[in-house]
Design a protein around this motif. Structure first.
Motif, PDB file in Angstrom:
ATOM      1  N   VAL A  16       0.854  -1.188   0.000  1.00 11.85           N
ATOM      2  CA  VAL A  16       0.000   0.000   0.000  1.00 11.85           C
ATOM      3  C   VAL A  16       0.886   1.232   0.000  1.00 11.85           C
ATOM      4  N   ILE A  17       0.645   2.127  -0.961  1.00 14.52           N
ATOM      5  CA  ILE A  17       1.383   3.396  -1.019  1.00 14.52           C
ATOM      6  C   ILE A  17       0.348   4.516  -1.110  1.00 14.52           C
ATOM      7  N   ARG A  18       0.274   5.358  -0.089  1.00 14.07           N
ATOM      8  CA  ARG A  18      -0.736   6.411  -0.046  1.00 14.07           C
ATOM      9  C   ARG A  18      -0.082   7.775   0.134  1.00 14.07           C
ATOM     10  N   ARG A  19      -0.398   8.659  -0.782  1.00 12.45           N
ATOM     11  CA  ARG A  19      -0.025  10.073  -0.679  1.00 12.45           C
ATOM     12  C   ARG A  19       1.474  10.286  -0.474  1.00 12.45           C
ATOM     13  N   CYS A  20       2.269   9.528  -1.200  1.00 11.86           N
ATOM     14  CA  CYS A  20       3.719   9.773  -1.249  1.00 11.86           C
ATOM     15  C   CYS A  20       3.974  10.560  -2.541  1.00 11.86           C
ATOM     16  N   HIS A  21       3.656  11.854  -2.516  1.00  7.78           N
ATOM     17  CA  HIS A  21       3.534  12.673  -3.726  1.00  7.78           C
ATOM     18  C   HIS A  21       4.839  12.786  -4.514  1.00  7.78           C
ATOM     19  N   ARG A  22       5.982  12.768  -3.828  1.00 11.26           N
ATOM     20  CA  ARG A  22       7.247  13.033  -4.519  1.00 11.26           C
ATOM     21  C   ARG A  22       7.956  11.757  -4.968  1.00 11.26           C
ATOM     22  N   LEU A  23       7.360  10.621  -4.668  1.00  6.63           N
ATOM     23  CA  LEU A  23       7.982   9.349  -5.060  1.00  6.63           C
ATOM     24  C   LEU A  23       7.887   9.183  -6.578  1.00  6.63           C
ATOM     25  N   ARG A  24       9.026   9.230  -7.253  1.00  7.68           N
ATOM     26  CA  ARG A  24       9.048   9.226  -8.716  1.00  7.68           C
ATOM     27  C   ARG A  24       9.336   7.851  -9.314  1.00  7.68           C
ATOM     28  N   MET A  25       9.893   6.972  -8.517  1.00  9.06           N
ATOM     29  CA  MET A  25      10.312   5.700  -9.093  1.00  9.06           C
ATOM     30  C   MET A  25      10.132   4.578  -8.070  1.00  9.06           C
ATOM     31  N   LEU A  26       9.500   3.508  -8.497  1.00 12.95           N
ATOM     32  CA  LEU A  26       9.386   2.307  -7.678  1.00 12.95           C
ATOM     33  C   LEU A  26      10.321   1.250  -8.234  1.00 12.95           C
ATOM     34  N   PRO A  27      10.941   0.452  -7.392  1.00 10.73           N
ATOM     35  CA  PRO A  27      11.924  -0.528  -7.886  1.00 10.73           C
ATOM     36  C   PRO A  27      11.262  -1.597  -8.751  1.00 10.73           C
ATOM     37  N   SER A  28      11.867  -1.885  -9.879  1.00  4.89           N
ATOM     38  CA  SER A  28      11.316  -2.906 -10.789  1.00  4.89           C
ATOM     39  C   SER A  28      11.345  -4.285 -10.139  1.00  4.89           C
ATOM     40  N   GLU A  29      12.211  -4.471  -9.135  1.00 14.09           N
ATOM     41  CA  GLU A  29      12.297  -5.776  -8.462  1.00 14.09           C
ATOM     42  C   GLU A  29      10.996  -6.146  -7.746  1.00 14.09           C
ATOM     43  N   LEU A  30      10.187  -5.124  -7.412  1.00 17.67           N
ATOM     44  CA  LEU A  30       8.912  -5.400  -6.750  1.00 17.67           C
ATOM     45  C   LEU A  30       8.027  -6.296  -7.603  1.00 17.67           C
ATOM     46  N   TRP A  31       7.977  -6.033  -8.897  1.00 15.18           N
ATOM     47  CA  TRP A  31       7.000  -6.683  -9.768  1.00 15.18           C
ATOM     48  C   TRP A  31       7.375  -8.110 -10.114  1.00 15.18           C
ATOM     49  N   SER A  32       8.575  -8.500  -9.758  1.00 14.24           N
ATOM     50  CA  SER A  32       8.971  -9.893  -9.981  1.00 14.24           C
ATOM     51  C   SER A  32       8.760 -10.760  -8.742  1.00 14.24           C
ATOM     52  N   LEU A  33       8.236 -10.152  -7.668  1.00  7.44           N
ATOM     53  CA  LEU A  33       7.983 -10.930  -6.453  1.00  7.44           C
ATOM     54  C   LEU A  33       6.812 -11.886  -6.693  1.00  7.44           C
ATOM     55  N   THR A  34       7.056 -13.164  -6.576  1.00  2.00           N
ATOM     56  CA  THR A  34       6.033 -14.157  -6.921  1.00  2.00           C
ATOM     57  C   THR A  34       4.885 -14.179  -5.911  1.00  2.00           C
ATOM     58  N   ALA A  35       5.119 -13.716  -4.678  1.00  2.00           N
ATOM     59  CA  ALA A  35       4.062 -13.749  -3.659  1.00  2.00           C
ATOM     60  C   ALA A  35       3.131 -12.551  -3.748  1.00  2.00           C
ATOM     61  N   LEU A  36       3.529 -11.511  -4.497  1.00  2.00           N
ATOM     62  CA  LEU A  36       2.756 -10.272  -4.531  1.00  2.00           C
ATOM     63  C   LEU A  36       1.383 -10.500  -5.166  1.00  2.00           C
ATOM     64  N   GLN A  37       0.319 -10.183  -4.403  1.00  2.00           N
ATOM     65  CA  GLN A  37      -1.048 -10.410  -4.867  1.00  2.00           C
ATOM     66  C   GLN A  37      -1.803  -9.107  -5.139  1.00  2.00           C
ATOM     67  N   LYS A  38      -1.473  -8.063  -4.382  1.00  2.00           N
ATOM     68  CA  LYS A  38      -2.261  -6.841  -4.514  1.00  2.00           C
ATOM     69  C   LYS A  38      -1.395  -5.627  -4.220  1.00  2.00           C
ATOM     70  N   VAL A  39      -1.555  -4.596  -5.045  1.00  2.00           N
ATOM     71  CA  VAL A  39      -0.895  -3.311  -4.840  1.00  2.00           C
ATOM     72  C   VAL A  39      -1.977  -2.243  -4.832  1.00  2.00           C
ATOM     73  N   GLU A  40      -1.985  -1.423  -3.784  1.00  2.00           N
ATOM     74  CA  GLU A  40      -2.948  -0.330  -3.704  1.00  2.00           C
ATOM     75  C   GLU A  40      -2.187   0.983  -3.622  1.00  2.00           C
ATOM     76  N   VAL A  41      -2.516   1.902  -4.507  1.00  2.00           N
ATOM     77  CA  VAL A  41      -1.824   3.191  -4.511  1.00  2.00           C
ATOM     78  C   VAL A  41      -2.858   4.310  -4.513  1.00  2.00           C
ATOM     79  N   GLU A  42      -2.469   5.428  -3.907  1.00  2.00           N
ATOM     80  CA  GLU A  42      -3.360   6.587  -3.838  1.00  2.00           C
ATOM     81  C   GLU A  42      -2.545   7.853  -4.057  1.00  2.00           C
ATOM     82  N   LEU A  43      -2.946   8.629  -5.058  1.00  2.00           N
ATOM     83  CA  LEU A  43      -2.355   9.937  -5.342  1.00  2.00           C
ATOM     84  C   LEU A  43      -0.853   9.874  -5.556  1.00  2.00           C
ATOM     85  N   LEU A  44      -0.418   8.993  -6.451  1.00  2.00           N
ATOM     86  CA  LEU A  44       0.952   9.016  -6.948  1.00  2.00           C
ATOM     87  C   LEU A  44       0.970   9.843  -8.238  1.00  2.00           C
TER      88      LEU A  44
END
Length: 867
Positions: free
Chosen positions: A797-825
């Protein structure tokens, strides 16, 4: 309710006789004898379950048992208070009051003897009327059949809603692999499970797909032979009448042969027990030809027992669907007059999406004059009309209550204490159940864990709705449907389990064991307490203004639960110590309260204490830390500049405080700590970090307003599984490295930590982390992560982290990852994230931007998942 009362009293006396062997003095033998008699009565109650509605004699005997059990509880509890008062006297005081004390002992002995005589008379009546061998009467069987016919009358052929559910279930029935699968529909009574199942059963595609179909109604008291015979009858076996005297084994063989090499659909409606599937499964062949079995039930366990396929949970109707169903029932295809539509929609909304309520109410309105004057009388009184003028709603819903195990019945009835539409905090409910004595001990498991299981079981039985869950899966908030709440209240009143007070009340209930006060009501209502008082619980929901609570303390000496809700108290009497049975206390202070009396230390049975102090006020709380039975302590707005503790609180499990200093080594068994920094100096804060290592059982930690995290992970107990950090100095992101080394951390929430501008999650860190929430981190611009970090992360969950410009690409290769929730990126960050997530097809993404939710670019609603 006699079951719960007697069972509680048996356990209660067992504990008293074990822990306070010398407490009863001269009446100890009589108490032990009473204990033995109650254990026999408990066995009788267990054997009589299921016969009470069919046998008036059994019902009357159970009522008498309940009254005797209540009287026994009153005598024992009052005796304990009198003995405690005598022990607190000085030596001279004991001598002076000895004659009075001796007379009290004799009186208690006489009362116990009278109670034993009453029990013996009840037990003799059991033998005289041959109650234990009573069997189900013909009238009872006819009553069940009559209820089944009445249920069929309120099923709707012209179904409203169920569009998505119908298409989904039809697809599961006619598509998929060729194994014989069990598919289930789960939901609350009256929600339309049978209606939906019948719609699917009569679907043209389904009829064409299956060579033979059968529908069988199961009910609570199923008989295997009858079910098999009814299925054979439904698949049009010509000689089914010759099978009426056939054994169950032969019927199974006959059905098996009839279904062999055919693609069949069997609907088993209204299953209550897992034994149904165990009894029937061998009668259904699996020829790998796509045969299906569809079951409906109110109980999740039934579905999971019969199949690994996830059940379909039937939703409530929305407002438009509710109005559509009501108008169809009332106007029978005609149009609703414009002057009635607003009222009609409000009436439909008051049914809270339950089709049974809407259909029954529609039937009533269809036969009445359709005028604004007539309809206006229903607004705000829908439940009364449903339960008072038509019993079908209550009878259908009551099946869920009567089918509950007796350990769950008082827990369910307790929902009646809350107002309509109230969002009930899960943890508060668990503390209340525990204080009431509803929860049975189960080996070495904590009583709170057992209580949480009870709550989940009520949810699985479709009696309670979860509105919000915690990240660890527990229930944060829940609610009960209005009609089920009305059922709780009516059943409770009959058994003196619970009574409600509101602005219409004129007297305090004399016999009810629990009293729930709703809204504003006359102040003089507390002047007519019964003597001795019966109430064991008093809870407030509303704006009643209480200048002090001396009258409560004076009269309600036997009370176990006292919750003042939002009421602010103007005084705390020293005589609070006389409420020695108190196990749960929740109070809020006005500015008039200057201190917490030290006499609170004498509430020796207190297990849960909630205190809301007046903002900015400091109180002495030393007396609270003398409470040896205390398990849960929550103090908000209560600050103390010094609290040196002399005693170790071995039972304290949860501590939530805003304090300047205390010694953590005095709480060796603490499992959850929530603390806000109010330390006088940095050295005191350092002492706190050093003291954390004493908490070797700590699992949940929430820290707020600390200047800096320690840079050494050894400062934290290795047992921590959930950590929330709120407005804490992170040392420019270096804290992530330290937190990543916590070996058992599963849930991490970081909120409002402004000094983080760069996050680096290093290799082989956060090895067990499953949930990560980052919220309002306004300074963070970049997040770097090594490939072997967070291998178990399933929810981000990432909420209201307005200045975050880049998320690591390694996140999306995590096999256990089921849900990503973001708000106001930022839009660029969202686009990049969506592109990279396409590689992870099993992961869902929920995006909230300006109040709108999307999942992988598809609109899905307005409300984000709560963590």
């Amino acid at each position: 309710m006699a079951d719960y009362v007697v069972n509680f009293l048996v356990e209660y006396l067992s504990q008293l006789l074990e822990k306070e062997a010398n407490f009863f003095g001269e009446v100890e033998d009589q108490v032990k004898s009473l204990h033995r008699e109650l254990r026999l009565i408990n066995i009788f109650l267990e054997n009589s379950r299921g016969k009470r509605n069919e046998h008036a004699i059994v019902k009357e005997v159970v009522r008498q048992i309940r009254e005797v059990a209540y009287e026994s509880e009153d005598v024992i509890d009052m005796f304990i208070i009198k003995v405690a008062e005598h022990r607190r006297r000085s030596s001279i005081g004991r001598i002076v009051h000895f004659p009075k004390h001796a007379k009290m002992l004799r009186d208690v002995g006489k009362k116990i003897a009278g109670i034993k005589n009453a029990i013996n008379e009840i037990y003799n009546n059991r033998e005289r009327y041959d109650i234990e061998r009573a069997t189900e009467t013909v009238d009872a069987v006819l009553a069940v059949e009559a209820l089944h016919r009445r249920r069929r009358e309120v099923e709707e052929d012209d179904v409203v809603g169920f569009v998505d559910g119908s298409s989904t279930l039809v697809k599961q029935l006619i598509e998929g692999d060729r194994d014989c699968h069990v598919i289930s529909i789960i939901g609350m009574g009256g929600l339309g499970k049978t209606t939906l199942a019948r719609k699917i059963y009569n679907n043209a595609r389904v009829k064409r797909h299956f060579e033979c179909r059968a529908w069988v109604y199961v009910s609570q008291d199923f008989r295997t032979g009858e079910l098999l015979l009814n299925i054979l009858k439904d698949i049009e076996i010509s000689d089914w009448r010759t099978l009426e005297e056939t054994s169950v084994k032969e019927l199974k063989e006959k059905l098996f042969k009839c279904l062999l090499r055919k693609r069949y659909l069997i609907v088993m409606d209204d299953i209550w027990k897992t034994e149904v599937w165990d009894e029937l499964r061998s009668a259904f062949p699996d020829d790998l030809n796509g045969s299906r079995i569809l079951i409906t039930s109110r109980i999740r366990e039934v579905a999971s027992h019969a199949s690994l396929t996830p059940p379909y949970f039937l939703p409530f109707l929305n407002k438009d669907e509710s109005w559509e169903l009501l108008s169809k029932k009332v106007f029978r295809g005609g149009a609703c007059p414009p002057e009635l539509e607003t009222m009609g929609r409000k009436i439909a909304e008051d049914c809270r999406g339950l089709p049974l309520s809407i259909v029954v109410l529609g039937g009533l309105l269809a036969n009445k004059k359709k005028t604004p004057g007539k309809w206006s009388t229903l607004i705000g009184n829908v439940n009364w009309h449903l339960t008072e003028t038509n019993t079908i709603c209550k009878d259908i819903l009551a099946l869920s209550y009567t089918n509950l195990p007796r350990r769950l019945q008082p827990c369910f009835l307790y929902f009646g204490v809350y107002p309509e539409d109230f969002e009930i905090p899960g943890r508060q409910l668990i503390h209340l159940w525990t204080a009431e004595g509803f929860i049975q001990h189960a080996g070495n498991r904590s009583i709170e864990d057992v209580a949480e299981d009870y709550l989940e079981e009520l949810i699985d039985r479709s009696l309670i709705q979860v509105t919000r869950r915690r990240t660890d899966g527990g229930v944060r908030k829940c609610r009960i449907h209005d009609l089920l709440r009305d059922l709780c209240i009516s059943e409770s009143k009959e058994d003196n389990f619970l009574e409600l007070l509101n602005h219409d009340s004129r007297s305090f209930p004399n016999k009810s064991r629990r009293v729930s006060v709703h809204g504003i009501f006359p102040l003089n209502i507390f002047s007519n307490f019964s003597d001795p008082p019966c109430a064991r619980s008093l809870l407030f929901f509303g704006d009643y203004e209480n200048r002090d609570w001396n009258l409560c303390v004076k009269k309600l000496k036997l009370i176990r639960v006292l919750d003042f809700g939002c009421i602010t108290l103007h005084s705390i009497p020293e005589s609070i110590e006389t409420m020695m049975h108190l196990r749960y206390l929740s109070i809020s202070f006005s500015s008039f309260v200057m201190d917490i009396p030290d006499s609170i230390r004498n509430l020796s049975n207190l297990e849960t204490l909630f205190i809301m102090g007046y903002p900015g006020r400091s109180y002495s709380v030393t007396g609270i830390f003398k409470l040896q039975c205390l398990r849960n302590l929550h103090m908000k707005g209560v600050k103390s500049f010094s609290c040196r503790l002399d005693e170790v609180l071995w039972n304290l499990q949860v501590l939530s405080v805003e304090m300047s200093y205390f010694e953590l080594d005095k709480f060796p068994c603490l499992k959850e700590l929530r603390i806000s920094n109010n330390f006088e100096s940095d050295s005191k804060a350092l002492d706190f970090w050093k003291g954390l290592h004493h908490l070797r059982c700590l699992q949940i930690l929430r820290i707020v307003d600390f200047p800096m995290l320690p840079m050494d992970s050894s400062s934290f107990p290795l047992t921590i599984t959930k950590l929330t950090i709120f407005t804490v100095g992170f040392g420019f992101g270096g804290g992530m490295t330290m937190l990543g080394n916590l070996p058992n951390l599963q849930i991490l929430k970081i909120k409002h930590c402004d000094d983080i501008n760069y996050m680096h999650v290093s290799r082989d860190s956060f090895l067990r982390l499953e949930v990560l929430q980052l919220q309002d981190l306004v300074g963070v611009t970049k997040w770097k992560q090594d490939g072997t970090a967070m291998p178990c992360l399933r929810y981000l969950v990432i909420r209201r982290c307005h200045r975050l410009r880049m998320l690591p690409s390694e996140l999306w290769s995590l096999t256990a990852l089921q849900k990503v929730e973001v708000e106001l990126l930022s839009n660029s960050t969202l686009r990049r994230m969506l592109q990279e997530l396409e590689m992870n097809v099993s992961c869902k993404i929920v995006i909230k931007t300006f109040g709108i939710l999307y999942r992988k670019n598809k609109y899905i609603g307005q409300q984000p998942h709560d963590v």
